[in-house]
Structure formats: C-alpha cells, structure tokens
Design a protein around this motif. Structure first.
Motif, short mmCIF file in Angstrom:
data_model
loop_
_atom_site.label_atom_id
_atom_site.label_comp_id
_atom_site.label_asym_id
_atom_site.label_seq_id
_atom_site.Cartn_x
_atom_site.Cartn_y
_atom_site.Cartn_z
N ALA A 183 0.81 -1.22 0.00
CA ALA A 183 0.00 0.00 0.00
C ALA A 183 0.84 1.27 0.00
O ALA A 183 0.30 2.37 -0.02
N VAL A 184 2.16 1.13 -0.02
CA VAL A 184 3.03 2.31 -0.18
C VAL A 184 2.57 3.09 -1.42
O VAL A 184 2.51 4.31 -1.41
N ASN A 185 2.23 2.37 -2.48
CA ASN A 185 1.62 2.94 -3.68
C ASN A 185 0.20 2.39 -3.76
O ASN A 185 -0.04 1.35 -4.38
N GLY A 186 -0.72 3.07 -3.11
CA GLY A 186 -2.07 2.57 -2.93
C GLY A 186 -2.81 2.21 -4.20
O GLY A 186 -3.42 1.15 -4.29
N ASP A 187 -2.79 3.08 -5.19
CA ASP A 187 -3.53 2.80 -6.42
C ASP A 187 -2.94 1.61 -7.16
O ASP A 187 -3.65 0.78 -7.72
N GLN A 188 -1.62 1.51 -7.19
CA GLN A 188 -0.97 0.36 -7.83
C GLN A 188 -1.28 -0.93 -7.07
O GLN A 188 -1.51 -1.97 -7.67
N PHE A 189 -1.30 -0.84 -5.74
CA PHE A 189 -1.66 -2.01 -4.94
C PHE A 189 -3.08 -2.47 -5.28
O PHE A 189 -3.32 -3.66 -5.48
N LEU A 190 -4.02 -1.53 -5.38
CA LEU A 190 -5.40 -1.90 -5.69
C LEU A 190 -5.52 -2.53 -7.08
O LEU A 190 -6.28 -3.48 -7.27
N PHE B 250 -5.07 -10.04 -9.00
CA PHE B 250 -4.74 -11.17 -8.14
C PHE B 250 -6.01 -11.84 -7.62
O PHE B 250 -6.16 -13.06 -7.70
N ASN B 251 -6.94 -11.06 -7.11
CA ASN B 251 -8.19 -11.56 -6.58
C ASN B 251 -8.98 -12.30 -7.65
O ASN B 251 -9.54 -13.37 -7.39
N LEU B 252 -9.03 -11.76 -8.84
CA LEU B 252 -9.73 -12.40 -9.95
C LEU B 252 -9.12 -13.76 -10.26
O LEU B 252 -9.84 -14.74 -10.47
N LEU B 253 -7.80 -13.83 -10.29
CA LEU B 253 -7.13 -15.09 -10.63
C LEU B 253 -7.16 -16.12 -9.52
O LEU B 253 -7.30 -17.31 -9.77
N VAL B 254 -7.00 -15.69 -8.29
CA VAL B 254 -6.76 -16.63 -7.20
C VAL B 254 -7.98 -16.89 -6.33
O VAL B 254 -8.17 -18.00 -5.84
N GLN C 260 -1.68 -17.94 -16.36
CA GLN C 260 -1.88 -16.63 -15.74
C GLN C 260 -1.54 -16.67 -14.25
O GLN C 260 -0.93 -15.74 -13.72
N VAL C 261 -1.92 -17.73 -13.56
CA VAL C 261 -1.61 -17.86 -12.13
C VAL C 261 -0.10 -17.97 -11.93
O VAL C 261 0.47 -17.31 -11.05
N THR D 204 4.42 -11.47 -8.17
CA THR D 204 4.21 -11.23 -6.75
C THR D 204 5.41 -11.69 -5.92
O THR D 204 5.82 -11.02 -4.97
N ASN D 205 6.01 -12.83 -6.29
CA ASN D 205 7.19 -13.31 -5.58
C ASN D 205 8.33 -12.32 -5.68
O ASN D 205 9.05 -12.07 -4.70
N ARG D 206 8.51 -11.74 -6.85
CA ARG D 206 9.61 -10.81 -7.02
C ARG D 206 9.42 -9.54 -6.19
O ARG D 206 10.35 -9.04 -5.57
N VAL D 207 8.20 -9.04 -6.15
CA VAL D 207 7.91 -7.86 -5.34
C VAL D 207 8.11 -8.19 -3.86
O VAL D 207 8.78 -7.45 -3.12
N SER D 208 7.54 -9.30 -3.42
CA SER D 208 7.61 -9.68 -2.01
C SER D 208 9.04 -9.94 -1.55
O SER D 208 9.44 -9.54 -0.45
N THR D 209 9.82 -10.60 -2.38
CA THR D 209 11.21 -10.91 -2.04
C THR D 209 12.08 -9.66 -2.09
O THR D 209 12.88 -9.41 -1.18
N ALA D 210 11.91 -8.86 -3.14
CA ALA D 210 12.75 -7.66 -3.31
C ALA D 210 12.58 -6.69 -2.15
O ALA D 210 13.52 -5.99 -1.78
N LEU D 211 11.37 -6.66 -1.56
CA LEU D 211 11.10 -5.71 -0.49
C LEU D 211 11.01 -6.37 0.88
O LEU D 211 10.63 -5.74 1.86
N GLY D 212 11.40 -7.64 0.96
CA GLY D 212 11.53 -8.31 2.25
C GLY D 212 10.23 -8.47 3.03
O GLY D 212 10.25 -8.40 4.26
N PHE D 213 9.12 -8.72 2.33
CA PHE D 213 7.85 -8.87 3.04
C PHE D 213 7.91 -10.06 3.99
O PHE D 213 8.40 -11.14 3.63
N VAL D 214 7.42 -9.86 5.19
CA VAL D 214 7.42 -10.89 6.23
C VAL D 214 5.99 -11.40 6.39
O VAL D 214 5.05 -10.62 6.55
N PRO D 215 5.80 -12.73 6.35
CA PRO D 215 4.44 -13.27 6.48
C PRO D 215 3.88 -13.07 7.88
O PRO D 215 4.62 -13.08 8.86
N ASN D 216 2.58 -12.92 7.95
CA ASN D 216 1.89 -12.81 9.24
C ASN D 216 2.08 -14.10 10.02
O ASN D 216 2.06 -15.20 9.45
N ALA D 217 2.22 -13.98 11.33
CA ALA D 217 2.37 -15.15 12.19
C ALA D 217 1.17 -16.09 12.07
O ALA D 217 1.32 -17.31 12.18
#
Length: 191
Positions: A44-51, A57-61, A162-163, A170-183
C-alpha cells in the motif's frame, strides 16, 4: 508513514496514509481473516498500484474460475518455492492446507513438490509451473500436451499460465522488499 521495517524493507503506511479503497480492503480482510495480510500493508506504499494488483490477483486466485482453489494454491506454492519467496510460500501453503485439508501434502509441496506424492494431474501442473518459472524461454507448444493428457482444457491451461505469471510477479515484489508473512499463517489449516 509509520516506520514498520519488520514486515517490509520500506516504511509501511498507516490507515491515515492510504486511499479510501485500500482502507476498505484492509477492513474487509480484518473482518474475514481476523488480521490484515502484511502484503496488503506493505504494497500500500503505492495505494492505487496495490489496488490494481489486488483486483487482478483476486480475480485469478480467489474467484470461481476454471481451476479449483486448491489447484491455484498448489501452483502458487510451487512457483513461490522455486522463487524462494518466503512470504508467498508460507501464506499460500496455509491456503493449500485449508483448501485440501491435507496438512502433510501441503507442507511437502512447500519444500519439494516431487516428494509430495501428488496425483498425476497435480504433478503435471506442478512440473509445467516449475518449467515456466525457471526456464520461460524454453517453453514450447509441446509443453502443453502433458497438461491436455491429464484432462486440462484450454481455459484451464490459460488460467494456469496466468496464475504462474501472477506468482512470479508477486514473488519478485515480495522478495525484493523483504515482506514478512503474518504469524497467523503458520497455524492456518492445521488440526
């Protein structure tokens, strides 16, 4: 923005910093899951891009499609494992456990799908997802034949591709920015 480096390498915005649509999505997630996925907060750092990402993502998954939810989560876990995406392996293995009600197989897929004793159809999808992830330039039309041989039609093949593509992004974004999964993900789908 709040300085919350614990879930991302970038500062994470607060509810006051995000567009209204992001705030509504966070509230909906909190109501549905009891928590807001860290990926929702970090992107959400870039809110419109996140949406925009979320809508696709929601449509596919998450929506009814040509593959089952379990099929899509299997693909998510295989691709995420190949890419070593910590966030997505953990969060989507939780979803795979939930959809299949099979903790052992889901956990084995998260480590090495080849040792998870998958049925032929699922193993064929996993093999294709792995090849497309690791060697996209080597994928040829003939690679679709094993998918057809296990019963996938053109709509299912398109959705599979597509998935796989979505999770590579999504993996590249999450890894590049060090996203930590919720407990919470560590216990989801476990007896």
């Amino acid at each position: 923005m709040a300085d919350d480096a614990r879930i991302s390498f970038l500062p994470v915005p607060t509810a006051d910093d995000v567009p209204e649509g992001v705030g509504k999505l966070w509230a909906k997630a909190e109501e549905a899951f009891g928590f807001v996925p860290n990926v929702f907060k970090a992107q959400a750092v870039n809110g419109d891009q996140f949406l925009a990402w979320w809508n696709y993502f929601n449509l596919l998954v998450n929506k009814d499609g040509h593959l089952s939810n379990a099929d899509r989560e299997l693909l998510a876990v295989v691709v995420s494992n190949v890419n070593r995406c910590n966030y997505c392996v953990i969060s989507h293995t939780a979803a795979l456990r939930t959809y299949t009600e099979d903790e052992r197989t889901a956990d084995n897929v998260a480590v090495n799908w080849r040792q998870a004793h998958l049925p032929e159809r699922e193993a064929t999808m996993a093999a294709y997802a792995e090849k497309l992830t690791l060697h996209p330039a080597d994928v040829v039309e003939a690679d679709l034949e094993p998918l057809r041989a296990v019963g996938l039609d053109d709509h299912q093949i398109m959705e599979l591709v597509q998935v796989v593509g979505m999770f590579n992004l999504t993996n590249r974004v999450s890894t590049a920015l060090g996203f930590v999964p919720n407990a919470e993900y560590h216990s989801l789908g476990r007896s």
